[in-house]
Scaffold this active site. Structure first.
Site, short mmCIF file in Angstrom:
data_model
loop_
_atom_site.label_atom_id
_atom_site.label_comp_id
_atom_site.label_asym_id
_atom_site.label_seq_id
_atom_site.Cartn_x
_atom_site.Cartn_y
_atom_site.Cartn_z
N HIS A 369 0.85 -1.18 0.08
CA HIS A 369 0.12 -0.09 0.01
C HIS A 369 0.82 1.30 0.17
CE1 HIS A 369 -4.09 -1.69 0.72
NE2 HIS A 369 -3.25 -2.75 1.42
N LYS A 560 -7.91 14.26 4.54
CA LYS A 560 -7.12 13.01 4.46
C LYS A 560 -6.00 13.22 5.70
CE LYS A 560 -5.99 13.97 0.04
NZ LYS A 560 -6.07 12.82 -0.60
N ARG A 561 -5.21 12.03 5.60
CA ARG A 561 -4.13 12.37 6.72
C ARG A 561 -3.39 13.52 6.26
NH1 ARG A 561 -3.55 8.62 11.03
NH2 ARG A 561 -1.46 9.58 11.41
N LYS A 566 1.20 14.72 0.72
CA LYS A 566 -0.08 14.94 0.38
C LYS A 566 -0.21 16.71 0.03
CE LYS A 566 -2.03 11.05 2.77
NZ LYS A 566 -2.87 10.05 1.90
N THR A 668 -8.36 6.94 -1.79
CA THR A 668 -9.65 6.39 -2.06
C THR A 668 -10.72 7.48 -1.63
OG1 THR A 668 -9.50 5.62 0.22
CG2 THR A 668 -9.55 4.08 -1.64
N LYS A 672 -14.68 8.78 -3.33
CA LYS A 672 -15.76 8.89 -2.52
C LYS A 672 -16.14 10.39 -2.84
CE LYS A 672 -13.56 6.13 0.86
NZ LYS A 672 -12.72 6.22 2.04
C1 NBG Z 1 -2.43 3.85 2.00
C2 NBG Z 1 -1.97 4.88 0.75
C3 NBG Z 1 -3.26 5.11 -0.07
C4 NBG Z 1 -4.23 4.10 -0.44
C5 NBG Z 1 -4.72 3.06 0.88
C6 NBG Z 1 -5.32 1.80 0.48
C7 NBG Z 1 -1.02 3.05 3.71
C8 NBG Z 1 0.36 2.35 4.23
N1 NBG Z 1 -1.21 3.14 2.50
O1 NBG Z 1 -2.89 5.81 -1.27
O2 NBG Z 1 -1.53 5.81 0.99
O3 NBG Z 1 -5.41 4.48 -0.74
O4 NBG Z 1 -3.47 2.70 1.52
O5 NBG Z 1 -4.59 1.07 -0.54
O6 NBG Z 1 -1.64 3.34 4.50
#
Ligand code: NBG
Length: 826
Positions: A369, A560-561, A566, A668, A672
C-alpha cells in the site's frame, strides 16, 4: 426493499422485520437488555436498545451463514489487517437488512428520530486512514458478493486518537470508543488461543528419530475472539469480523500465586492486557516498537491457529489447507504470518520443511500500500531475537533457501543477493518485512495501475525480475453503500429515479445516468441536493468551529491524513496567493470559495502538525479580513473520521487530490468525492490517473508534473530556490508567510516550513505551484458556468462505477483468491 406488514402472531420479536415487530423488540431490549424504563431512558439507551434489536436480526443470518459455509466446505478468504475503519454500524446494518424505513417508523413510535440514534454511535477508530477503511469496504463487498470471508484484526481498546484543536494546534485525546460498551460485538471466550513471547528454542528427537525444534517462550498471552457481523447488502449472507483482544493466561498467574506474589501476578496480567490496548498512529518510526511487533504477532498467530482449527474440524488433512483457505496480507503489518504458519506446521504439526514451505507459499497473497521508504517495515534483529526467537530462526532458514535459489539463477550477481535478502545488513541488522511477504506469497499486488508499475520498477524491482508472474494490479475501490446510500440518501434517491435502481449493488449501472447528463431540467434538483448537503456541513462547521460559511460559495475540500507528500500546504499557498490577489484587486472576478480541510497528523510528525497550525493561522487572518468578506473562508474540521467523512464528501464541489505524482499509492477519498458529484483537481498520481480516464479528461482538472518528470527533475538536481526566484506570485506568497503576516509578526513560527520548501522541497510544491494556480483559475471559470459544472458533476457520478469495491473484490476473487459465491437461504 422493506419487508413491511403487520405483526402477526407468528412473527417473532427477535427476527421480525415489520414496524410492529421492531417497535416491540426495541422496547423489550430497552427493558431487558439495557435495563431502563422509557420514562428515564436517554438517547444513548435507545441507541443501544435499537442496536441489540438489529443485532438479533443479524445473528440469525450470521449463524445460518456459518452453518452453510461449513456444510459446503466453502473456500474462504481470510483478510489479515492490523487496521479496520468500519465506521458506525447501525445505519449500515439497517441498509443491508433493508429495514431503514420500518425502523424509522418504529423509532418514531417511541417519540424519537432514527437519525438522532444513529448519531449516538461511537465510531470504532481501529485504523489510521485509507488502508483501514479499504479493509472495511472490502468486507462489505465480500459479504454483498456472497463470498465466504473472515476479517481478522485487533480489538484495540483505544483506537486512533481523537483530534482537538487548541489555538490552531492539534492536541491528541485518547479515544475510549468502548466506554459505553459495544452492542455489535460478541465476545467468544471459547475461541481463544495462546501465543508465546521471548524465551529460547530447544532441539530434540521426535519418536521417528528426527530432530525437531521446540520453542520455550518466556511468557504466554491469550488472544480472545470478539466477533462482529458484516451483513451483505440485499443478501442473506453475513460474514465475520473477528478481532482479538489480549488477556492474561491463567496458567501464567499460577506460579506467582503459589509463591505468594499476588501483586506480581496482577502486574503481569495488566501487562498482558496492555498489548491490544492502543492503536499506534503511523509515521512514528520509533515509538512502541516492541509492542507493535507483539501486537502484530498476537493477531496473526491467533488468526492462523483459528484457521487451522476450523480446517482440521472439517476432517480434512493439512495438505488440503490451501484449498480451503487463502490469506491476504494487508500491507506488511501481518507479514510475520509467513514465519508463523511455518512454525505451526513444523513445530506443532510435525510437517517437513519442504511440504510446509510449499503449503505456506500457496496460502498467502500480499498487497503493498505504499512506496514511501519509511513505511516499509523493518524490525531490528535484536528485537526479533528477544521477542520471537523461533521466528527469527525460521526467517533465517527461509532466507538461506531463498538466496540459494537466487544465486542459482543469477550466479555472478552478489549485489542482487544482498538487495533481495530478507535481512538488511547495510548497517545494524534488520528483518525486511516486505521481503518476507514477497517470498512467502504467490501473489503480490499494488493498489492502482501507476502504483503497481512503480512498485515493479522501484521498491520491489528485484522481486519483479525474479517473479514477474506474481505481480498484479488491483486498483482500489469504495463501498457505494456507505459512501453513496448512507452518506447521501437524497442524491441516491435521485440516481435511482433517473438511472434506475440497482446501482448500489451494481455500480456500473450508474452509467445509465450518462444520457441524462444533458437534460437541463434535472440540473436544478441536482444542485438543490448539493446545496442542501453544503448547508448541513455549514451548520456542522459552525457548531464545531464557530466559523460561519456561505453554502452558496464553492466548497473546495481536502480531507485526508496530513502529510507533506499530500501537500495540504500547496493548497494553502494557493489560498495565500488568491487572498493577496483579491487584496490587490478588489474587483477581481472570482467565485467565492470556502476552503475546507480535515485530517489527523501523526503525533510525532512535527511538520504535519505545523501544517495544521498553518491552515488555522491563514484561516484566522483571511476569515477576519473585511476586504475578502463573502469571498474567502478557510475552515479546519476537527477530528476527521468515517462519521465526519460521511458529512463532508456529499458537500464538496471540488475535491483536492494534489499529492506529488508517484507518492500516493492510490487514494480512495478521490473516489468518494467523485461518487458524490465533486469534480477533482489533481495530479497524475495513484488512482487519479484512472479516475481521469474514466470520467474523461474534460471533466477533471489536471495539473502538475508526471511521475516520470518528477524522477527526471530529481535526477538533474532540482533546485526549489530557482522556482522561488523566477516566480513573483510564488515569491510573494512565501514571503508573506516568512514575514509573519499569518503569525502575528512571528517570523520564527513557520520558518521550518519555509526553509524546507526553499532549500529541499522533497515534495516539489514549488515546481508544481504555477501549474496548480493556473488550474485553479480554470476551476474558477468552470464553476461560474453553473450548467456546465452540473453536467460535469453528473458525468463524474455516471462514470465512477468502476471504483466500486465490488468490482475490486470480484477481481481479487477471480485472479487471486479463486473464490466462488455461496448463496445463503433464509
Ligand atoms: C495507503 C495509501 C493510500 C491508499 C491506501 C489503501 C497506507 C500504508 N497506504 O494511497 O497511502 O489508498 O493505503 O490502499 O496506509
Amino acid at each position: 426493499m422493506d419487508e413491511t406488514g403487520p405483526l402477526t402472531e407468528h412473527e417473532p420479536t427477535r427476527t421480525g422485520l415489520s414496524v410492529d415487530a421492531l417497535h416491540r423488540a426495541l422496547l423489550d431490549n430497552l427493558f431487558y437488555v439495557v435495563g431502563r424504563f422509557p420514562a428515564v431512558a436517554t438517547r444513548q439507551d435507545y441507541y443501544r436498545a435499537l442496536a441489540f434489536t438489529v443485532r438479533d436480526r443479524l445473528l440469525h443470518r450470521w449463524l445460518r451463514t456459518v452453518q452453510t459455509y461449513k456444510e459446503e466446505r466453502s473456500r474462504t478468504v481470510c483478510y489479515l489487517s492490523a487496521e479496520y475503519l468500519p465506521g458506525p454500524q447501525l445505519g449500515h446494518n439497517l441498509l443491508a437488512l433493508g429495514i431503514f424505513d420500518n425502523t424509522r417508523e418504529a423509532v418514531r413510535r417511541v417519540g424519537l428520530e432514527l437519525d438522532d440514534l444513529i448519531e449516538e454511535e461511537a465510531e470504532p477508530g481501529l485504523g489510521n486512514g485509507g488502508l483501514g477503511r479499504l479493509a472495511a469496504c472490502y468486507l462489505d463487498s465480500l459479504a454483498t458478493l456472497q463470498r465466504p470471508a473472515i476479517g481478522y484484526g485487533l480489538r484495540y481498546e483505544f483506537g486512533i486518537f481523537r483530534q482537538r484543536i487548541d489555538n490552531g494546534w492539534q492536541v491528541e485525546v485518547s479515544d475510549s470508543w468502548l466506554r459505553d460498551g459495544n452492542p455489535w460485538e460478541l465476545r467468544r471466550p471459547h475461541i481463544a488461543f495462546e501465543i508465546g513471547l521471548g524465551g529460547h528454542t530447544e532441539r530434540y528427537l521426535d519418536h521417528h528419530g528426527h530432530t525437531r525444534v521446540r520453542w520455550v517462550p518466556g511468557e504466554t498471552i491469550r488472544g480472545v475472539a470478539h466477533d462482529t457481523a458484516i451483513p451483505g447488502y440485499g443478501v442473506f449472507n453475513s460474514n465475520l469480523l473477528r478481532l482479538w483482544a489480549a488477556e492474561a493466561t491463567e496458567s501464567f498467574d499460577f506460579g506467582s500465586f503459589n509463591a505468594g506474589d499476588y501483586q506480581g501476578a496482577v502486574r503481569r496480567k495488566i501487562r498482558s492486557e496492555t498489548i491490544s490496548r492502543v492503536l499506534y498512529p503511523n509515521d512514528e518510526p520509533e515509538t512502541g516498537k516492541r509492542l507493535r511487533l507483539i501486537q502484530g504477532y498476537l493477531f496473526v498467530s491467533c488468526s492462523l491457529q483459528d484457521m487451522l482449527r476450523i480446517h482440521l474440524a472439517g476432517g480434512e488433512g493439512l495438505d488440503r489447507f490451501p484449498q480451503r483457505f487463502v490469506v491476504q496480507l494487508n500491507d506488511t503489518h501481518p507479514a510475520i504470518a509467513v514465519a508463523e504458519l511455518m512454525r505451526l506446521l513444523l513445530d506443532k504439526h510435525g510437517m517437513e520443511w519442504e511440504s510446509a514451505w510449499d503449503l505456506t507459499r500457496r496460502t498467502f497473497a500480499y498487497t503493498n500500500h505504499t512506496l514511501l521508504p519509511e513505511a516499509l517495515e523493518k524490525w531490528s534483529l535484536t528485537l526479533f531475537e528477544e521477542t520471537l526467537p523461533r521466528h527469527l530462526e525460521i526467517i533465517l532458514e527461509i532466507n538461506q533457501y531463498f538466496l540459494d535459489e537466487v544465486r542459482m539463477r543469477f550466479p555472478h550477481d552478489e549485489a542482487l543477493t544482498t538487495r533481495l535478502s530478507l535481512i538488511d545488513e547495510t548497517g545494524p541488522r534488520y528483518v525486511r518485512m516486505a521481503h518476507l511477504a514477497c517470498v512467502g506469497s504467490f501473489s503480490i499486488n499494488g493498489v492502482a495501475r501507476l502504483h503497481t508499475a512503480l512498485l515493479a520498477d522501484t521498491v520491489l524491482r528485484d522481486f519483479h525480475t525474479l517473479w514477474p508472474e506474481r505481480f498484479n494490479n488491483k486498483t482500489n475501490g469504495i463501498s457505494p453503500r456507505r459512501f453513496g446510500n448512507l452518506s447521501n440518501p437524497d442524491l441516491c434517491a435521485l440516481l435511482s429515479r433517473v438511472a434506475g435502481p440497482g446501482w448500489a449493488a451494481d455500480a456500473e449501472r450508474l452509467r445509465l445516468l450518462e444520457p441524462h447528463a444533458h437534460r437541463r431540467e434535472i440540473y436544478p434538483e441536482w444542485r438543490r441536493i448539493k446545496l442542501e448537503r453544503k448547508r448541513a456541513l455549514a451548520r456542522y462547521v459552525a457548531d464545531q468551529t464557530g466559523i460561519v460559511v456561505d453554502p452558496e460559495s464553492m466548497f473546495d475540500i481536502q480531507v485526508k491524513r496530513i502529510h507533506e507528500y499530500k501537500r495540504q500546504h500547496l493548497n494553502v499557498l494557493h489560498i495565500i496567493a488568491l487572498y493577496s490577489r483579491i487584496k490587490m484587486d478588489p474587483t477581481l472576478d472570482a467565485a467565492p470559495r470556502t476552503f475546507v480541510f480535515g485530517g489527523k497528523a501523526a503525533p510525532g510528525y512535527k511538520m504535519a502538525k505545523l501544517i495544521i497550525k498553518l491552515i488555522h493561522s491563514v484561516g484566522e487572518v483571511v476569515n477576519r479580513d473585511p476586504a475578502v468578506r463573502d469571498r474567502l473562508r478557510v475552515v479546519f474540521v476537527p477530528d476527521f473520521n468515517v462519521k465526519v467523512a460521511q458529512r463532508i464528501y456529499p458537500a464538496a464541489d471540488l475535491s483536492e487530490q494534489i499529492s506529488l505524482a508517484g507518492m500516493e499509492a492510490s487514494g480512495t477519498g478521490n473516489m468518494k468525492f467523485a461518487l458524490n458529484g465533486a469534480l477533482t483537481i489533481g495530479t497524475l498520481d495513484g488512482a487519479n490517473v484512472e479516475i481521469r480516464e474514466e470520467v474523461g479528461a474534460e471533466n477533471f482538472f489536471l495539473f502538475g508534473l508526471t511521475s516520470a518528470e518528477v524522477q527526471a527533475r530529481k535526477r538533474s538536481g532540482y533546485c526549489p530556490y530557482d522556482c522561488y526566484r523566477e516566480n513573483p506570485v510564488l515569491r510573494e506568497a512565501i514571503d508573506l508567510l516568512a514575514d509573519g503576516l499569518f503569525s502575528h509578526g512571528d517570523r520564527a513560527l513557520f520558518r521550518p516550513l519555509v526553509d524546507h520548501l526553499l532549500q529541499q522541497d522533497d515534495y516539489m510544491l514549488l515546481a508544481d505551484f504555477q501549474s496548480y494556480i493556473d488550474c485553479q483559475d480554470r476551476v474558477d471559470r468552470a464553476f461560474r458556468d453553473a450548467d456546465s459544472w452540473t453536467r460535469m458533476s453528473m458525468l463524474n457520478v455516471a462514470r465512477i462505477g468502476r471504483f466500486s469495491s465490488d468490482r475490486v473484490v470480484q477481481e481479487y476473487c477471480r485472479e487471486i483468491w479463486r473464490l466462488e459465491p455461496v448463496t445463503i437461504r433464509p
